[in-house]
Design a protein around this motif. Sequence first.
Motif, short mmCIF file in Angstrom:
data_model
loop_
_atom_site.label_atom_id
_atom_site.label_comp_id
_atom_site.label_asym_id
_atom_site.label_seq_id
_atom_site.Cartn_x
_atom_site.Cartn_y
_atom_site.Cartn_z
N GLN A 84 -0.49 -19.72 1.73
CA GLN A 84 0.79 -19.04 1.64
C GLN A 84 1.13 -18.21 2.89
N PRO A 85 1.20 -18.84 4.04
CA PRO A 85 1.57 -18.10 5.24
C PRO A 85 3.01 -17.62 5.17
N SER A 86 3.28 -16.48 5.75
CA SER A 86 4.63 -15.93 5.77
C SER A 86 5.32 -16.34 7.06
N LEU A 87 6.42 -17.09 6.91
CA LEU A 87 7.20 -17.55 8.05
C LEU A 87 8.57 -16.89 7.99
N ASP A 88 8.61 -15.62 8.36
CA ASP A 88 9.83 -14.83 8.20
C ASP A 88 10.26 -14.85 6.73
#
Length: 361
Positions: free
Chosen positions: A248-252
């Motif tokens: 679950q990486p945060s990309l903006d």
Amino acid sequence: MKPTEFVKVNAQFWGEHLKEAAGHLPVSHRGELLGPMLFPRMMVLTETPDWNILELVGLSREYRSPEVRRQKRASVEEYFGVGDGTVVANLEGQNWFKDATIATETGRNSLDKRFPTAANMLGNELVGPAEELLRFAPGNYSTFDRTLLVHGGGDSLRAHWVFFALAIHRSEPVDKYLDFLRNYSNSQPHLDPIGTISLPVDPAELKADAFESTYLAHGLQDSTVDEFLGKHESILLSAFGATRLVRQPSLDDLQPDFILERADGRHIVGRLELPVVDVVNGKKRRRSFRLPVLESAAELERYAEYFAAEDNRSQVKSKYDVDVADPRQLLIVPSQETVVPAVGVEIVDYDTILRLHLAGK
């Protein structure tokens, strides 16, 4: 054969057949089997206006009476995801595919690049320069016994390992269908009964909860995305030839479920089309499967567009130590659901991922 008759005859035949195999072979012939014997966990019975379709799904380390799911589809073509165009296999009369792969040329070429363990489970290959995999005809019995179906075109891919499936025209009577099942079963080796598979794997590989099929795994519908990925990480890594999983990486304002970093340096950005619990703005909600997965495909395209910008890639590199460029787009779906290929997206069900994982052991 009426749908009610189709349900009744399958419940009777498979219940007796699988119970007998489970009670006999793993005990008296354990030393002669390749390894642990695995069984299906669900019997999906599909009614269309002209066809009855049986599919056994799931991979269970022990026999339990298969759960029965009934459903309707508009056509046999919808169920198998086939349509108009040149075809790999024209199915007329009776057809048997066992330990086999049926693939378009594009799909077959994709297997070598995308799934490093697939080479260990291809079996007999039927590959053609076609747009579609299958075409059915009235009066036809088509049996897919441990068969990998790979429909690929461009960057799109739909890979589905079939444990056991059979399509029969509804004009066929019950007694003829039952005779077919019995004759087919009797023609197979005693140590390899239909609807089962034994694999040369360490039994310890089958002990983890993550081995269970996703739609029946205990607590799946109560698992968050992060919990699911944590439990299934080793399976995802081996099936896709990856060395690292970023959860679950945060990309903006975007958040894919995961990024896989492969041993060859390429990356896969993925989403789970599974009934796991999602946390959005601090609120929990269970995901529901969406036909024909267009919403998830559109979301994956947004992730790919994000990584097309150098500034975005730089931010992700700094934050997660992954340098993502032109990632593959992956959608993991429930094993018992019917889906159609989506442009630019790889669609793989969990049982196929599990089979790919075991093929590497």
